[in-house]
Design a protein around this motif. Sequence first.
Motif, PDB file in Angstrom:
ATOM      1  N   SER A   1     -22.789 -15.690 -14.853  1.00  0.00           N
ATOM      2  CA  SER A   1     -22.891 -16.738 -15.885  1.00  0.00           C
ATOM      3  C   SER A   1     -22.200 -16.355 -17.194  1.00  0.00           C
ATOM      4  N   TRP A   2     -21.103 -15.605 -17.070  1.00  0.00           N
ATOM      5  CA  TRP A   2     -20.327 -15.268 -18.261  1.00  0.00           C
ATOM      6  C   TRP A   2     -19.517 -16.486 -18.711  1.00  0.00           C
ATOM      7  N   SER A   3     -19.224 -16.518 -19.988  1.00  0.00           N
ATOM      8  CA  SER A   3     -18.332 -17.543 -20.507  1.00  0.00           C
ATOM      9  C   SER A   3     -16.938 -17.352 -19.908  1.00  0.00           C
ATOM     10  N   PHE A   4     -16.269 -18.459 -19.578  1.00  0.00           N
ATOM     11  CA  PHE A   4     -14.908 -18.397 -19.030  1.00  0.00           C
ATOM     12  C   PHE A   4     -13.987 -17.629 -19.965  1.00  0.00           C
ATOM     13  N   TRP A   5     -14.164 -17.827 -21.266  1.00  0.00           N
ATOM     14  CA  TRP A   5     -13.247 -17.221 -22.243  1.00  0.00           C
ATOM     15  C   TRP A   5     -13.466 -15.715 -22.362  1.00  0.00           C
ATOM     16  N   ILE A   6     -14.626 -15.232 -21.934  1.00  0.00           N
ATOM     17  CA  ILE A   6     -14.866 -13.776 -21.902  1.00  0.00           C
ATOM     18  C   ILE A   6     -14.538 -13.218 -20.521  1.00  0.00           C
ATOM     19  N   ALA A   7     -14.883 -13.958 -19.483  1.00  0.00           N
ATOM     20  CA  ALA A   7     -14.693 -13.471 -18.113  1.00  0.00           C
ATOM     21  C   ALA A   7     -13.208 -13.281 -17.783  1.00  0.00           C
ATOM     22  N   VAL A   8     -12.355 -14.189 -18.252  1.00  0.00           N
ATOM     23  CA  VAL A   8     -10.934 -14.089 -17.894  1.00  0.00           C
ATOM     24  C   VAL A   8     -10.285 -12.829 -18.478  1.00  0.00           C
ATOM     25  N   PRO A   9     -10.437 -12.537 -19.793  1.00  0.00           N
ATOM     26  CA  PRO A   9      -9.850 -11.276 -20.295  1.00  0.00           C
ATOM     27  C   PRO A   9     -10.414 -10.046 -19.603  1.00  0.00           C
ATOM     28  N   VAL A  10     -11.716 -10.064 -19.303  1.00  0.00           N
ATOM     29  CA  VAL A  10     -12.319  -8.912 -18.613  1.00  0.00           C
ATOM     30  C   VAL A  10     -11.731  -8.773 -17.205  1.00  0.00           C
ATOM     31  N   ALA A  11     -11.578  -9.888 -16.497  1.00  0.00           N
ATOM     32  CA  ALA A  11     -11.013  -9.849 -15.140  1.00  0.00           C
ATOM     33  C   ALA A  11      -9.570  -9.359 -15.168  1.00  0.00           C
ATOM     34  N   VAL A  12      -8.800  -9.845 -16.123  1.00  0.00           N
ATOM     35  CA  VAL A  12      -7.389  -9.425 -16.225  1.00  0.00           C
ATOM     36  C   VAL A  12      -7.295  -7.944 -16.603  1.00  0.00           C
ATOM     37  N   ALA A  13      -8.121  -7.514 -17.559  1.00  0.00           N
ATOM     38  CA  ALA A  13      -8.110  -6.105 -17.959  1.00  0.00           C
ATOM     39  C   ALA A  13      -8.567  -5.209 -16.817  1.00  0.00           C
ATOM     40  N   GLY A  14      -9.568  -5.659 -16.063  1.00  0.00           N
ATOM     41  CA  GLY A  14     -10.034  -4.886 -14.910  1.00  0.00           C
ATOM     42  C   GLY A  14      -8.953  -4.767 -13.844  1.00  0.00           C
ATOM     43  N   THR A  15      -8.206  -5.852 -13.618  1.00  0.00           N
ATOM     44  CA  THR A  15      -7.110  -5.802 -12.647  1.00  0.00           C
ATOM     45  C   THR A  15      -6.027  -4.836 -13.104  1.00  0.00           C
ATOM     46  N   ALA A  16      -5.725  -4.866 -14.404  1.00  0.00           N
ATOM     47  CA  ALA A  16      -4.727  -3.931 -14.945  1.00  0.00           C
ATOM     48  C   ALA A  16      -5.191  -2.489 -14.784  1.00  0.00           C
ATOM     49  N   ALA A  17      -6.462  -2.230 -15.052  1.00  0.00           N
ATOM     50  CA  ALA A  17      -6.997  -0.867 -14.912  1.00  0.00           C
ATOM     51  C   ALA A  17      -6.938  -0.410 -13.454  1.00  0.00           C
ATOM     52  N   LEU A  18      -7.272  -1.317 -12.529  1.00  0.00           N
ATOM     53  CA  LEU A  18      -7.191  -0.968 -11.109  1.00  0.00           C
ATOM     54  C   LEU A  18      -5.743  -0.675 -10.702  1.00  0.00           C
ATOM     55  N   GLY A  19      -4.821  -1.504 -11.193  1.00  0.00           N
ATOM     56  CA  GLY A  19      -3.407  -1.276 -10.896  1.00  0.00           C
ATOM     57  C   GLY A  19      -2.931   0.062 -11.428  1.00  0.00           C
ATOM     58  N   ALA A  20      -3.327   0.395 -12.655  1.00  0.00           N
ATOM     59  CA  ALA A  20      -2.933   1.681 -13.246  1.00  0.00           C
ATOM     60  C   ALA A  20      -3.531   2.844 -12.468  1.00  0.00           C
ATOM     61  N   LEU A  21      -4.776   2.694 -12.032  1.00  0.00           N
ATOM     62  CA  LEU A  21      -5.437   3.767 -11.278  1.00  0.00           C
ATOM     63  C   LEU A  21      -4.736   4.008  -9.936  1.00  0.00           C
TER      64      LEU A  21
ATOM     65  N   GLU B   1      -1.694   3.181  -9.157  1.00  0.00           N
ATOM     66  CA  GLU B   1      -0.344   3.703  -9.412  1.00  0.00           C
ATOM     67  C   GLU B   1      -0.388   5.194  -9.710  1.00  0.00           C
ATOM     68  N   ALA B   2      -1.329   5.604 -10.538  1.00  0.00           N
ATOM     69  CA  ALA B   2      -1.399   7.012 -10.949  1.00  0.00           C
ATOM     70  C   ALA B   2      -1.822   7.924  -9.805  1.00  0.00           C
ATOM     71  N   LEU B   3      -2.714   7.424  -8.953  1.00  0.00           N
ATOM     72  CA  LEU B   3      -3.234   8.280  -7.884  1.00  0.00           C
ATOM     73  C   LEU B   3      -2.352   8.296  -6.640  1.00  0.00           C
ATOM     74  N   VAL B   4      -1.747   7.132  -6.323  1.00  0.00           N
ATOM     75  CA  VAL B   4      -1.077   7.015  -5.030  1.00  0.00           C
ATOM     76  C   VAL B   4       0.384   6.576  -5.135  1.00  0.00           C
ATOM     77  N   LEU B   5       0.606   5.420  -5.774  1.00  0.00           N
ATOM     78  CA  LEU B   5       1.919   4.781  -5.664  1.00  0.00           C
ATOM     79  C   LEU B   5       3.040   5.581  -6.307  1.00  0.00           C
ATOM     80  N   ARG B   6       2.733   6.371  -7.318  1.00  0.00           N
ATOM     81  CA  ARG B   6       3.807   7.125  -7.981  1.00  0.00           C
ATOM     82  C   ARG B   6       4.448   8.123  -7.028  1.00  0.00           C
ATOM     83  N   HIS B   7       3.727   8.497  -5.978  1.00  0.00           N
ATOM     84  CA  HIS B   7       4.288   9.427  -4.997  1.00  0.00           C
ATOM     85  C   HIS B   7       5.243   8.720  -4.039  1.00  0.00           C
TER      86      HIS B   7
END
Length: 285
Positions: free
Chosen positions: A58-78, A80-86
């Motif tokens: 029941s989060w506000s859409f305007w809060i949930a979207v930045p959190v979801a996007v930031a979480g996706t970016a963090a997952l992508g960075a993780l 990339e750093a652990l696996v894809l860079r190799h």
Amino acid sequence: MQLLANVLIDGLAYGMVLFIIAVGLSVTLGLMRFVNLAHGAFAMIGGYAAALLTREASWSFWIAVPVAVAGTAALGALIEALVLRHLYRRTELEQVLFTIGLSFFLIALTNALAGPQVQLIVLPPLLAQSVDLGFRTLPAQRLLVIAAGLLVAAAAAWTVTRTRFGIWLRAAVDHPDTAATLGIPIRTVQCASFAAGAALAGLGGVLGAELMPLEPYYALKYLVLVLVVVAVGGMGSLPGSLLAAVSLGIVETASKYLASDWGGLFFFLAMAVLLAWRPNGLLKR
């Protein structure tokens, strides 16, 4: 005349969703020379995260979207750093095999956590209402999609061409040894670029949920469409990706209005014609 206006507006909204998702892939595939077939999975994760936050928490859409996007970016960075860079110096076949396997893993994980049903994002009243354009009413959410697409296009072009980070990115890709000698932090540039691409994919997954429903095989179902946009636009060309996304979006929308029984035939026919006309893309980098 009204039919033409409907096709153009709906096609523009659909094209903007394709562009927002494709722009990250255009950077990783065209600029970083990395074949990332897990890109669609990041769009799916962003959309799923926003759906669960707005519906279950029941989060506000305007809060949930930045959190979801930031979480996706963090997952992508993780990842990339652990696996894809190799894999950057591995062959394209090895990159394809690993990233398609990563897609299946993320699909299975998402399906196990959220279930097989289509995920719905709870919109705020401002976006749930319709806007009267005079000749038709349009969901306000689609106006947000069009505005977000234009904003992403302007921000991406400005970042790549006008900022120090953009210079570092192009130098790290075209002349990595020279860039390292000059002290450019290549690893930071690569990780940040991949995270930004994942974030944009997540944003596209959220904004495009109405036109591209969030379902268990979202990551593979729509990956082909995004790859087509990148190929038709030109590898690494952001203006080309925008032009290709809007053009193909209008073609796909027109076919749904005029020949819905033919499915996506005209989308791929347009792809074939455009690639036959310009094999290196509409706007080569």
